[in-house]
Design an enzyme around this catalytic site. Structure first.
Site, short mmCIF file in Angstrom:
data_model
loop_
_atom_site.label_atom_id
_atom_site.label_comp_id
_atom_site.label_asym_id
_atom_site.label_seq_id
_atom_site.Cartn_x
_atom_site.Cartn_y
_atom_site.Cartn_z
N HIS A 1 0.83 -1.22 0.00
CA HIS A 1 0.00 0.00 0.00
C HIS A 1 0.86 1.27 0.00
O HIS A 1 2.07 1.20 -0.28
CB HIS A 1 -0.99 -0.04 1.18
CG HIS A 1 -1.64 -1.39 1.34
ND1 HIS A 1 -2.61 -1.84 0.51
CD2 HIS A 1 -1.39 -2.41 2.22
CE1 HIS A 1 -2.97 -3.07 0.87
NE2 HIS A 1 -2.24 -3.44 1.89
N GLU B 1 -2.03 0.32 8.29
CA GLU B 1 -1.17 -0.76 7.80
C GLU B 1 0.00 -0.23 6.96
O GLU B 1 1.12 -0.73 7.08
CB GLU B 1 -1.99 -1.75 6.97
CG GLU B 1 -1.15 -2.94 6.50
CD GLU B 1 -1.76 -3.67 5.33
OE1 GLU B 1 -2.95 -3.45 5.02
OE2 GLU B 1 -1.04 -4.46 4.69
N HIS C 1 3.07 -7.00 4.69
CA HIS C 1 1.71 -6.54 4.95
C HIS C 1 1.31 -6.91 6.37
O HIS C 1 1.99 -7.65 7.06
CB HIS C 1 0.71 -7.22 3.98
CG HIS C 1 0.76 -6.71 2.59
ND1 HIS C 1 -0.22 -5.91 2.05
CD2 HIS C 1 1.68 -6.91 1.60
CE1 HIS C 1 0.09 -5.62 0.79
NE2 HIS C 1 1.25 -6.22 0.49
N GLU D 1 2.01 -11.71 5.72
CA GLU D 1 0.99 -11.01 6.53
C GLU D 1 1.45 -11.19 7.97
O GLU D 1 1.32 -12.26 8.55
CB GLU D 1 -0.40 -11.61 6.31
CG GLU D 1 -0.97 -11.39 4.92
CD GLU D 1 -1.60 -10.01 4.72
OE1 GLU D 1 -1.41 -9.14 5.60
OE2 GLU D 1 -2.26 -9.81 3.69
ZN LIG Z 1 -1.96 -5.20 2.96
#
Ligand SMILES: [Zn+2]
Length: 264
Positions: A62, A100, A155, A229
């Site tokens: 992102h 995030e 992430h 993640e």
């Molecule tokens: Zn993400």
């Protein structure tokens, strides 16, 4: 006859015959001068090619400007397997509002510093946390263009508050040889290092691994790539770890260890 021949040959370099002297004397000079220069200018070992440092692409998921550029990041781009996906997304956040993209960028920065200290060439897919994108297909292209030894996308997930733990995603089924054994090995080394510090996900994947066919960055990669993640930002316990610099350093240390184990 033998005596005459020796006499003639010994006269040549003394200048008796111009053409032979000109053609013969420079060559021995070059041959004899080159070895004399080698020890003074550079040790012979320096001529042995040194191996290039390994290259690792760190893809912090992102970006901070995505939320204010929705039309740009919603534009569809190739996602592999014949599909299209939005260029990028805003990512998730903790319930307290810690985003995030901030977490991803900070962890990637810490991993990058640690890898550089170990002699690894590190390339990021973005160099700030206030820009837009890049799109997921461009992120994959960066890894391919630098022929990365490993690509790690960083992430944090946003699942239900009950879910917890990290997982490592890889392209499945693989679309090229790099997505096969090399990517699986990278996923395993990162999994092992993360599992020494953090619980594996109890809400997705299997034992901390998750084969995916829908992640553009993995689908489009022609080099070994995984997506970590780190945890579930909606889980209060994990959110509290992610929100502190000390916690982010722990994630970074584990990812660094996993990458170094893969590089050998
Ligand atoms: Zn993400």
């Amino acid at each position: 006859m033998l005596f005459v021949s020796l006499a003639l040959s010994s006269c040549g370099p003394d200048g008796g015959a111009a053409a032979p002297a000109a053609s013969q004397s420079p060559a021995p000079d070059r041959v004899s001068s080159t070895p004399r220069q080698v020890p003074t200018t550079a040790p012979p070992r320096s001529t042995t090619p040194e191996p290039d440092p390994p290259t690792v692409v760190l893809d912090a998921g992102h970006n901070g400007g995505n939320a204010s550029a929705l039309s740009e990041i919603n534009r569809e781009v190739p996602a592999g397997r014949g599909r299209m996906k939005p260029c990028n997304t805003t990512g998730t956040a903790t319930d307290d509002g810690y985003p995030e993209h901030v977490f991803n960028f900070d962890v990637a920065k810490r991993v990058g510093e640690a890898l550089r200290a170990r002699g690894v060439r590190v390339v990021g897919t973005r160099d700030s946390d206030d820009g837009v994108g890049p799109c997921v297909d461009r992120r994959a292209a960066i890894g391919n263009e630098v022929n990365a030894d490993a690509v790690v996308s960083i992430h944090a997930d946003g699942s239900s508050t009950q879910g917890s733990g990290f997982h490592v995603a890889f392209s499945d089924p693989p679309l090229n040889p790099a997505q096969g054994d090399p990517a699986n090995r990278l996923a395993t080394t990162v999994l092992d290092a993360m599992a020494a510090e953090f619980p594996v996900a109890d809400y997705i994947g299997e034992g901390g691994l998750s084969g995916r066919d829908d992640l553009a960055g993995l689908n489009l990669s022609e080099v070994p790539a995984v997506l970590v993640e780190c945890g579930n930002m909606r889980n209060p316990d994990e959110a509290s770890v992610m929100s502190t610099p000390e916690g982010r350093q722990r994630y970074a240390d584990a990812i660094t260890e996993g990458v170094l184990a893969y590089l050998g």
